[in-house]
Design a protein around this motif. Structure first.
Motif, PDB file in Angstrom:
ATOM      1  N   UNK A  46      35.454   6.314  29.857  1.00  0.00           N
ATOM      2  CA  UNK A  46      35.416   7.719  29.459  1.00  0.00           C
ATOM      3  C   UNK A  46      34.030   8.254  29.816  1.00  0.00           C
ATOM      4  N   UNK A  47      33.966   9.129  30.811  1.00  0.00           N
ATOM      5  CA  UNK A  47      32.696   9.669  31.296  1.00  0.00           C
ATOM      6  C   UNK A  47      32.431  11.017  30.621  1.00  0.00           C
ATOM      7  N   UNK A  48      31.276  11.119  29.961  1.00  0.00           N
ATOM      8  CA  UNK A  48      30.979  12.326  29.196  1.00  0.00           C
ATOM      9  C   UNK A  48      31.768  12.334  27.904  1.00  0.00           C
ATOM     10  N   UNK A  49      31.744  11.215  27.187  1.00  0.00           N
ATOM     11  CA  UNK A  49      32.631  11.005  26.039  1.00  0.00           C
ATOM     12  C   UNK A  49      32.237  11.810  24.811  1.00  0.00           C
ATOM     13  N   UNK A  50      31.014  12.348  24.766  1.00  0.00           N
ATOM     14  CA  UNK A  50      30.609  13.158  23.630  1.00  0.00           C
ATOM     15  C   UNK A  50      30.684  12.400  22.320  1.00  0.00           C
ATOM     16  N   UNK A  51      31.311  12.997  21.322  1.00  0.00           N
ATOM     17  CA  UNK A  51      31.377  12.426  19.973  1.00  0.00           C
ATOM     18  C   UNK A  51      32.442  11.348  19.823  1.00  0.00           C
ATOM     19  N   UNK A  52      33.164  11.039  20.904  1.00  0.00           N
ATOM     20  CA  UNK A  52      34.011   9.863  20.925  1.00  0.00           C
ATOM     21  C   UNK A  52      35.439  10.009  20.458  1.00  0.00           C
ATOM     22  N   UNK A  53      35.859  11.216  20.105  1.00  0.00           N
ATOM     23  CA  UNK A  53      37.217  11.401  19.619  1.00  0.00           C
ATOM     24  C   UNK A  53      38.280  11.045  20.636  1.00  0.00           C
ATOM     25  N   UNK A  54      38.066  11.428  21.885  1.00  0.00           N
ATOM     26  CA  UNK A  54      39.047  11.135  22.927  1.00  0.00           C
ATOM     27  C   UNK A  54      39.097   9.645  23.234  1.00  0.00           C
ATOM     28  N   UNK A  55      37.938   9.011  23.319  1.00  0.00           N
ATOM     29  CA  UNK A  55      37.900   7.573  23.573  1.00  0.00           C
ATOM     30  C   UNK A  55      38.643   6.813  22.479  1.00  0.00           C
ATOM     31  N   UNK A  56      38.442   7.223  21.244  1.00  0.00           N
ATOM     32  CA  UNK A  56      39.132   6.579  20.128  1.00  0.00           C
ATOM     33  C   UNK A  56      40.634   6.785  20.217  1.00  0.00           C
ATOM     34  N   UNK A  57      41.061   7.987  20.568  1.00  0.00           N
ATOM     35  CA  UNK A  57      42.492   8.267  20.670  1.00  0.00           C
ATOM     36  C   UNK A  57      43.133   7.446  21.781  1.00  0.00           C
ATOM     37  N   UNK A  58      42.481   7.360  22.946  1.00  0.00           N
ATOM     38  CA  UNK A  58      43.000   6.552  24.052  1.00  0.00           C
ATOM     39  C   UNK A  58      43.145   5.101  23.624  1.00  0.00           C
ATOM     40  N   UNK A  59      42.154   4.609  22.884  1.00  0.00           N
ATOM     41  CA  UNK A  59      42.209   3.234  22.368  1.00  0.00           C
ATOM     42  C   UNK A  59      43.372   3.070  21.390  1.00  0.00           C
ATOM     43  N   UNK A  60      43.505   3.988  20.436  1.00  0.00           N
ATOM     44  CA  UNK A  60      44.550   3.865  19.421  1.00  0.00           C
ATOM     45  C   UNK A  60      45.942   4.024  20.004  1.00  0.00           C
ATOM     46  N   UNK A  61      46.073   4.809  21.074  1.00  0.00           N
ATOM     47  CA  UNK A  61      47.377   4.973  21.715  1.00  0.00           C
ATOM     48  C   UNK A  61      47.769   3.742  22.532  1.00  0.00           C
TER      49      UNK A  61
END
Length: 251
Positions: A46-61
């Motif tokens: 995840x490039x430019x992940x910011x506060x990490x919400x998207x990275x966490x969602x991709x992981x949880x999915x």
């Protein structure tokens, strides 16, 4: 004041009710990755992940094992404290290949690419970090001086509104840039209509959270955030700005 600053990202997280800095929040991620098979062994960046919400969602999915990078150390500290199963690293997108070579199966960016000062270098570095036949997905703004259909010369000195560092994806030139940096375009999905709905809702949310924003950050921050996103919404509504997801494969 900058929306890409730590306070700006905090305010957006408050308004979006989650650690997202891109339109559509979780709905957008699900729409973009709808056809992607779930594979926890897939190595994802995840490039430019910011506060990490998207990275966490991709992981949880279950779409993969995610590494998140961002240039903002303060923001990453907040992300790492919340999402302990994600590997977060402070790293400039223009230096990815110095850290990893031929590692990732999927590299994605959600509304981060437009802010990169050297987009060509970033694409080359992501190419270095990608495995053979790896996928790249860039979800971002489209438009040249506000027109998604304009085929003129890119002029990055004149943003269509006050958003800083504005370099949206140009529908004519961006596929050429991808090819020049070793990527083969496979699919382009237009999200302009969804962007309009998402930013209308965002502006409504900003207004509804006025008291919380002013109490935590001050009236000046509230006015700045509201002005920024009302201008962006107007640009989308008038067809000057759009949104799209570009899928490409490492050639």
């Amino acid at each position: 004041m900058r929306m890409n600053s730590a306070p700006g990202k905090e305010i957006l997280a408050l308004v979006r009710e989650g650690d997202y800095a891109h339109p559509g929040e979780a709905d957008a991620v699900d729409m973009v990755f709808r056809g992607l098979t779930r594979d926890p062994e897939r190595l994802v960046l995840d490039v430019g992940c910011g506060r990490g919400g998207t990275a966490d969602l991709v992981h949880r999915r279950g779409w993969g094992t995610v590494t998140g990078i961002d240039i903002d150390a303060e923001t990453l500290d907040a992300a790492a404290s919340r999402y302990t199963e994600i590997d977060f690293r402070v790293l400039d997108a223009g230096r990815i290949g110095e850290v990893w070579q031929s590692r990732f199966d999927l590299i994605y960016l959600f509304n981060a690419f437009y802010a990169f000062p050297d987009q060509t270098q970033a694409l080359r570095e992501m190419h270095r970090a990608a495995r053979e036949k790896a996928s790249l997905m860039i979800f971002d703004y489209t438009g040249r001086d506000g027109s998604p259909h304009d085929t003129g010369t890119i002029d990055r000195r004149r943003p269509p509104f006050s958003h800083q560092g504005w370099s949206p994806l140009h529908p004519k030139h961006f596929p050429e840039l991808l090819r020049e940096t070793g990527w083969q375009v496979e699919q382009v999905v237009d999200f302009s209509a969804a962007y309009l709905a998402w930013y209308r809702r965002l502006c409504e949310r900003i207004g509804a959270n006025r008291e919380r924003i002013e109490s935590g950050y001050g009236a000046e921050w509230y006015e700045y955030v509201l002005k920024t996103y009302v201008e962006l919404y107007d640009a989308i509504e008038n067809g000057r700005i759009g949104g799209a997801a570009y899928w490409a494969r490492r050639a």
